[in-house]
Write a protein that holds these residues in place. Structure first.
Motif: not given
Length: 175
Positions: A50-67
């Motif tokens: 995340l710090e390296a801007d390689i992945v992002t985390i998309k958050k919704d009400q039930t979970k966090w998803s890694i992309y």
């Protein structure tokens, strides 16, 4: 190319391989289950990515998803495909004189009806079986479960080329 050394962590490389070749949009808990690594190890590496801007985390009400970040996805994929090809070449070098040539297919972005085609010289079936197992292990290490690898004897390849076989001509022109 040793991708784990390049990235500095086997866990980090494994997470990126999983996101590239298995599926994106996965939670850290699901990664923990699928990769059989501890949650803390995965969290530490995801935070680093995340710090390296390689992945992002998309958050919704039930979970966090890694992309994988869309801006770097193609570049990261090319690096990992280069590493995959390097591992395959290293395996082929273990069998000098057996593998005559190979063609990279769909996984590598080439328009042929297989993921990889290996043209080999006549050899002992035991060597061929061993080579097939090693190639399978490489693809499994990259979380590529369904891969179409075609093994073709050199004489058969030449005969099909002389007869203008559509598969062989497509192989030569598109890879």
């Amino acid at each position: 190319m040793n991708i784990e050394k390049f990235l500095g962590s086997k866990t980090r490389a494994g997470i990126i391989k999983y996101l590239l070749f298995k599926r994106q949009g996965i939670s850290m808990r699901a990664l923990e289950t699928d990769l059989a690594w501890s949650f803390t190890a995965i969290k530490k590496q995801v935070d680093s990515l995340l710090e390296a801007d390689i992945v992002t985390i998309k958050k919704d009400q039930t979970k966090w998803s890694i992309y994988i970040n869309d801006q770097v996805y193609d570049l990261v994929r090319r690096i990992f495909l280069y590493s995959l090809e390097f591992e395959l070449q290293k395996t082929f070098s273990l069998y000098p004189g057996i593998v005559e040539k190979y063609y990279l297919g769909k996984i590598f972005g080439n328009n042929i009806n297989a993921d990889m085609v290996v043209v080999y010289k006549t050899t002992d079936p035991e060597f061929l079986s061993d080579m097939k197992n090693k190639i399978s292990e490489i693809f499994v290490d990259y979380y590529i479960d369904n891969v179409g690898v075609v093994f073709m004897q050199s004489g058969d390849f030449q005969r099909r080329y002389r007869l203008a076989d559509k598969f062989v001509l497509n192989l030569i022109t598109n890879s």
